[in-house]
Design a protein around this motif. Structure first.
Motif, PDB file in Angstrom:
ATOM      1  N   ALA A 499       3.721  -7.762   1.725  1.00 26.99           N
ATOM      2  CA  ALA A 499       3.181  -7.478   0.394  1.00 26.99           C
ATOM      3  C   ALA A 499       3.287  -5.979   0.115  1.00 26.99           C
ATOM      4  O   ALA A 499       2.825  -5.165   0.907  1.00 26.99           O
ATOM      5  CB  ALA A 499       1.728  -7.926   0.321  1.00 26.99           C
ATOM      6  N   LEU A 500       3.884  -5.637  -1.008  1.00 23.28           N
ATOM      7  CA  LEU A 500       4.127  -4.224  -1.334  1.00 23.28           C
ATOM      8  C   LEU A 500       3.177  -3.737  -2.423  1.00 23.28           C
ATOM      9  O   LEU A 500       3.005  -4.400  -3.454  1.00 23.28           O
ATOM     10  CB  LEU A 500       5.579  -4.064  -1.809  1.00 23.28           C
ATOM     11  N   SER A 501       2.587  -2.564  -2.192  1.00 24.76           N
ATOM     12  CA  SER A 501       1.781  -1.889  -3.214  1.00 24.76           C
ATOM     13  C   SER A 501       2.493  -0.598  -3.606  1.00 24.76           C
ATOM     14  O   SER A 501       2.986   0.121  -2.728  1.00 24.76           O
ATOM     15  CB  SER A 501       0.392  -1.547  -2.680  1.00 24.76           C
ATOM     16  N   VAL A 502       2.522  -0.308  -4.883  1.00 27.47           N
ATOM     17  CA  VAL A 502       3.287   0.844  -5.357  1.00 27.47           C
ATOM     18  C   VAL A 502       2.396   1.838  -6.098  1.00 27.47           C
ATOM     19  O   VAL A 502       1.624   1.458  -6.981  1.00 27.47           O
ATOM     20  CB  VAL A 502       4.444   0.373  -6.281  1.00 27.47           C
ATOM     21  N   ASN A 503       2.502   3.095  -5.680  1.00 24.61           N
ATOM     22  CA  ASN A 503       1.861   4.219  -6.379  1.00 24.61           C
ATOM     23  C   ASN A 503       0.346   4.085  -6.507  1.00 24.61           C
ATOM     24  O   ASN A 503      -0.224   4.352  -7.572  1.00 24.61           O
ATOM     25  CB  ASN A 503       2.506   4.434  -7.758  1.00 24.61           C
ATOM     26  N   LEU A 504      -0.296   3.685  -5.419  1.00 32.67           N
ATOM     27  CA  LEU A 504      -1.756   3.630  -5.440  1.00 32.67           C
ATOM     28  C   LEU A 504      -2.295   5.044  -5.285  1.00 32.67           C
ATOM     29  O   LEU A 504      -2.014   5.733  -4.299  1.00 32.67           O
ATOM     30  CB  LEU A 504      -2.280   2.746  -4.294  1.00 32.67           C
ATOM     31  N   TYR A 509      -6.823   0.511  -2.702  1.00 33.43           N
ATOM     32  CA  TYR A 509      -6.138   0.916  -1.472  1.00 33.43           C
ATOM     33  C   TYR A 509      -5.262  -0.216  -0.945  1.00 33.43           C
ATOM     34  O   TYR A 509      -5.559  -1.397  -1.155  1.00 33.43           O
ATOM     35  CB  TYR A 509      -7.172   1.350  -0.431  1.00 33.43           C
ATOM     36  N   VAL A 510      -4.207   0.180  -0.254  1.00 35.11           N
ATOM     37  CA  VAL A 510      -3.273  -0.816   0.257  1.00 35.11           C
ATOM     38  C   VAL A 510      -3.963  -1.784   1.215  1.00 35.11           C
ATOM     39  O   VAL A 510      -3.576  -2.946   1.331  1.00 35.11           O
ATOM     40  CB  VAL A 510      -2.052  -0.125   0.917  1.00 35.11           C
TER      41      VAL A 510
ATOM     42  N   LEU B 185      -3.802  -3.146 -12.047  1.00 28.03           N
ATOM     43  CA  LEU B 185      -2.597  -3.334 -11.251  1.00 28.03           C
ATOM     44  C   LEU B 185      -1.715  -4.381 -11.939  1.00 28.03           C
ATOM     45  O   LEU B 185      -2.211  -5.430 -12.361  1.00 28.03           O
ATOM     46  CB  LEU B 185      -2.939  -3.838  -9.846  1.00 28.03           C
ATOM     47  N   ILE B 544       5.512 -16.591  -0.193  1.00 25.70           N
ATOM     48  CA  ILE B 544       5.310 -15.851  -1.432  1.00 25.70           C
ATOM     49  C   ILE B 544       5.244 -14.360  -1.122  1.00 25.70           C
ATOM     50  O   ILE B 544       4.414 -13.924  -0.326  1.00 25.70           O
ATOM     51  CB  ILE B 544       3.997 -16.289  -2.121  1.00 25.70           C
ATOM     52  N   ALA B 545       6.140 -13.604  -1.739  1.00 22.60           N
ATOM     53  CA  ALA B 545       6.114 -12.151  -1.578  1.00 22.60           C
ATOM     54  C   ALA B 545       5.353 -11.545  -2.753  1.00 22.60           C
ATOM     55  O   ALA B 545       5.531 -11.947  -3.902  1.00 22.60           O
ATOM     56  CB  ALA B 545       7.533 -11.600  -1.525  1.00 22.60           C
ATOM     57  N   SER B 546       4.518 -10.577  -2.439  1.00 17.59           N
ATOM     58  CA  SER B 546       3.663  -9.960  -3.461  1.00 17.59           C
ATOM     59  C   SER B 546       4.086  -8.526  -3.723  1.00 17.59           C
ATOM     60  O   SER B 546       4.503  -7.808  -2.811  1.00 17.59           O
ATOM     61  CB  SER B 546       2.207  -9.934  -2.977  1.00 17.59           C
ATOM     62  N   PHE B 547       3.935  -8.127  -4.960  1.00 17.17           N
ATOM     63  CA  PHE B 547       4.240  -6.762  -5.391  1.00 17.17           C
ATOM     64  C   PHE B 547       3.138  -6.386  -6.363  1.00 17.17           C
ATOM     65  O   PHE B 547       2.831  -7.137  -7.286  1.00 17.17           O
ATOM     66  CB  PHE B 547       5.609  -6.774  -6.086  1.00 17.17           C
ATOM     67  N   ARG B 548       2.517  -5.238  -6.132  1.00 13.42           N
ATOM     68  CA  ARG B 548       1.507  -4.785  -7.100  1.00 13.42           C
ATOM     69  C   ARG B 548       1.686  -3.301  -7.313  1.00 13.42           C
ATOM     70  O   ARG B 548       1.996  -2.554  -6.388  1.00 13.42           O
ATOM     71  CB  ARG B 548       0.085  -5.142  -6.643  1.00 13.42           C
ATOM     72  N   ARG B 549       1.529  -2.892  -8.534  1.00  9.26           N
ATOM     73  CA  ARG B 549       1.819  -1.511  -8.905  1.00  9.26           C
ATOM     74  C   ARG B 549       0.685  -0.992  -9.763  1.00  9.26           C
ATOM     75  O   ARG B 549       0.300  -1.636 -10.752  1.00  9.26           O
ATOM     76  CB  ARG B 549       3.130  -1.489  -9.700  1.00  9.26           C
ATOM     77  N   GLN B 550       0.194   0.154  -9.373  1.00  9.72           N
ATOM     78  CA  GLN B 550      -0.899   0.726 -10.149  1.00  9.72           C
ATOM     79  C   GLN B 550      -0.353   1.220 -11.482  1.00  9.72           C
ATOM     80  O   GLN B 550       0.663   1.916 -11.534  1.00  9.72           O
ATOM     81  CB  GLN B 550      -1.541   1.873  -9.377  1.00  9.72           C
TER      82      GLN B 550
END
Lengths: 553, 553
Positions: A499-504, A509-510, B185, B544-550
């Motif tokens: 699971a990817l988090s971008v620009n937190l 928080y990730v 997000l 399921i792949a997750s992507f989250r972006r602030q």
């Protein structure tokens, strides 16, 4: 009014939330007297203290006692728990299973919902129990051990209910026969459980990581034996005591749920895992024992959350301070003992572009170190973020890791007011080269992280994705102002099942995984073979029995 | 118009049918020129004959040839198939997988629907191919190998689509922060496949039993290698040729599906099963090799349909003739080679009550034997019901089984017009005592059945349920006029994980499992660990792949 009717609206809302995956929470995370009652905090602490130094009251099969928990804050809990051999507990579980399996979906789901509601009312007691077993700071123990875990429980119940509700109870099947009379069959389907479900808990998140399996298995008609980590029995003992009360009130044998406590010196987990009458196993813990469980379980149905090495890739940022502060918090929170905490921070050798101008590799590393120092500068606040270290081995690992790279920020013990014996360690940050993958390429559980110097962001992404496929990862984080880089990373991390988090940069928080929105673990890399919670997590916990009867002509 | 748009209405109807489970079928089972075209029958036969005695045209990796199929009707097919080592085929499969995994759900599901539609148009060719590999009589080969298998394929696609569609593509997650600005997000989810899916086909129902896995795996983004039984390659080769054509037209690498043909003397299945790059295995076949596959597969994700011993319990009946006729047909159809065919008929020693008065145990046995004789009295009709025997070993088993009990009805060879070399065997019916469980308590695959004498119906149910738990069963059948007995049997057979049919006397048989309504195999006894088709059959084929972006402030 039945439990099911009483909680029906909540269930419907939870089912809808699982599908929409926008923000929703059923159980308030604020440890507020306005929500939980003005005396709730004091009552919870008093209830916890009253449990110390004596046998835990649990009226289940009792052949011996176990329990040697010691708080990471320095105090032995002195609580013992009734326990019994695997054979005895599994027999009791099977006996209780007949009526539970025969109950209606609504009866079982109603019981589950009532259990979660009552656990919620004990959130302050649970906070103390979680704090003094896991080492989490009080506020985190309240939130992650209480309402967030309860949300995860409700989510699992919602998934289980939704999946069972997709199977119609009955149908009239009428097959035309040309000019002849049609063939008519009356069909009936019923959900049949697997049997005894074994849940192996972990020492760091005993409730949050066990509740999804506990409630998914229960709702689908299985009986459950919870084998807690010997270091974190109390939170699950409290959980099961509440569950047994509700089961009794609903007319069921309380042995539908059983606690299988043991001590580190006399471990019993293997007796349960290898028992032929255990129909499924849910395991949370390290990959070494996880591999053993997967290989030796008598059943093929094994769900695991093991561990991984979570990467952060820094490519560029429009908020250097925010980024460093956010990463500092992720590294510090619960002293890096979250399975979602980052370990490796990949930074190009040539540095990065930011809103504060170009930042060299060393400046990025220093920026994160400074942000940690600032975050933890005030002792009370530091203790509230770091908590204590659950396991002595983690402290030893921090010490041994110093030689793995250049120390950018050293780990120190941090005093906790009121707990002189607390075992603590602030984040150790090391600078290493990408080629030193014997350092960063292994899981270093605890407050240990590496700023890994790469040739460029492409190498950063490649290294991070490769280590994920090889060693597993639950979370990945990316900082970039370039949409192309973001797209590349999204593809690479999706393919490696993380699971990817971008620009937190703000107050998210990730490490954080929100029920009803974030899938926790993909099941697609070695960090675990299951996801909390998707359809696959619940759909195989039950089977469907068919009945069809020809209608008399 | 895309394939998906073209078939959208069909898909929606199929999804609804899976949930309602009332009668529905997408592909007409009548082998009628009005439906399939006036020349379809002749065209199909001609196309089949044109394939005989030469290499099968399939443009896939080709290191060697395999294929030594001999029709159970006596003629060697003389068809060879291009094949290659496990390493070569798996490499080609992985290479094709990148673009297939990246395709949209709609693109993949559209391709799958188009493949099934085109297979449907070749139903007469398929009937010939299935007939001359499995030994099924023409009409059954048409129906079970054609439209019924296509319905099962569509059902699996519908399940896969429905399960994937439950995961939202995107969500805006907005968490309130008291009086502060909320945290926002943007979240994106994508379905990621497991990888290479291996499907091991059987010799008796190569299409019907393989299509659910084939289409469930394809729709969820996996590439598929089909390893047919060496005795029944052609039906799956035709299937994959059509699939490859559609894949090419849609712009994909046709190696998304690959045939892995082999010969009995040089079997290759184990090379695939143990290959670390095979992400999941679907197996249909006998329990001995099934156990090997479950134990030795490199992946933990194994779906099996193995075998069992299917019981009939006769307690009482309001239609003695109808009952005997119905059982006679179930025992005769395809010479007992269906995994759903009954083997053991439990009858109380004191006999049963019926509309024709009391019937002794011997009279019940004789009634069934007489009904078989009557059913098969006319040779043309007999051949059309029995078909031919797929495997020589089955004929030997029939001969060896005569000594297992008192012969109530003997098995004989039955001539098939136009096929002098046909291998045939009509049903052998033996009378045994319940205590002779070394006779009836093992699977005796083929036209072999036992009328088992019990103390009473309670013993009949108990014996039938017990043998199901021990050896597996896919179907159970009960005849009773007593609702209490029906309820008891329903409970007992549900607990042992077998689908129960009650009082079948008309033109519907316990052997038959209808797509969109009947779940085939429960997965809850040794007859198999998976069900065709439920949510669990599809939900774990993807992750399921997750992507989250602030969101920028």
């Amino acid at each position: 009014m039945s439990f099911f009717e009483a909680h029906r609206a909540l269930l419907d809302r939870a089912v809808a939330a699982c599908r929409a995956r926008t923000y929703w929470s059923a159980f308030p995370e604020a440890a507020s007297g306005k929500i939980y009652g003005e005396t709730a905090k004091a009552d919870g602490e008093a209830a916890f203290k009253a449990m110390l130094g004596k046998p835990f009251e649990l009226d289940q099969p009792n052949e011996k006692h176990a329990g040697k928990e010691v708080s990471p804050y320095g105090v032995a809990l002195g609580i013992t728990y009734p326990t019994a051999s695997a054979n005895t507990l599994i027999d009791a579980s099977r006996k209780a299973g007949t009526a539970w399996a025969a109950a209606s979906i609504e009866a079982r789901v109603g019981v589950c919902l009532e259990i979660v509601q009552r656990i919620n009312r004990q959130s302050f007691l649970m906070a103390n129990a979680v704090m003094h077993t896991t080492g989490q700071a009080f506020m985190m123990a309240f939130q992650a051990g209480g309402p967030h875990a309860q949300d995860r429980a409700l989510e699992a119940i919602a998934y289980a209910y939704d999946e069972m509700a997709r199977v119609p109870a009955t149908a009239e099947w009428t097959k035309p026969q040309g000019k002849g009379e049609p063939i008519v069959l009356d069909k009936v389907w019923r959900v049949i459980p697997r049997g005894v479900s074994l849940i192996i808990g972990c020492a760091t998140f005993p409730t949050w990581n066990s509740y999804p399996a506990l409630f998914a298995s229960l709702a689908t008609g299985n009986t459950v034996i919870v084998k807690p980590h010997p270091g974190a029995i109390l939170p699950l003992a409290i959980t099961l005591k509440i569950a047994r009360d509700v089961l009794k009130e609903a007319g069921f044998d309380p042995n539908v749920v059983l606690l299988a406590a043991d001590d580190a010196e006399a471990p019993s987990t293997k007796d349960f895992v290898t028992h032929p009458d255990v129909a499924m196993v849910d395991f949370t813990g390290g990959p070494a024992f996880g591999a053993w469980v997967r290989e030796h379980a008598a059943t093929d149905l094994v769900f695991t959350e093991e561990a991984g090495i979570n990467p952060i890739v820094i490519d560029s940022t429009s908020d250097f301070r925010g980024m460093c502060g956010n990463i500092a918090f992720s590294l510090s929170l619960y002293s890096g003992q979250m399975c979602t905490a980052p370990q490796n921070i990949f930074v190009p050798a040539a540095g990065i572009e930011s809103n504060d101008g170009h930042k060299s590799y060393d400046e990025v590393a220093a920026g994160i170190a400074t942000a940690i120092d600032k975050l933890l500068g005030e002792p009370e606040r530091a203790a509230g973020i770091l908590g204590a270290v659950q396991n002595e081995a983690t402290v030893a690992r921090v010490a041994a890791s110093r030689k793995l790279g250049r120390v950018v920020r050293d780990s120190i013990a941090v005093p906790v007011t009121g707990f002189d014996g607390a075992r603590t360690a602030s984040p150790l940050v090391l600078a290493v080269d990408a080629k030193d993958d014997s350092a960063w390429g292994e899981e270093r559980f605890g407050p240990i992280s590496f700023v890994v110097k790469t040739a460029d962001t492409a190498e950063s992404i490649a290294r991070a994705a490769e280590s994920t496929k090889r060693k597993g990862a639950i979370t990945a984080s990316l900082y970039s102002t370039d949409d192309k880089v973001i797209d590349q990373a999204a593809d690479a991390f999706a393919r490696s099942g993380v699971a990817l988090s971008v620009n937190l940069t703000g107050g998210i928080y990730v490490n954080q995984s929100a029920a009803f929105s974030d899938y926790h673990v993909t099941g697609a890399n070695p960090a675990g073979n299951a996801c909390l919670t998707d359809a696959a997590f619940v759909a195989n916990r039950f089977r469907i029995a068919s009945f069809r009867r020809q209608r008399a002509a």
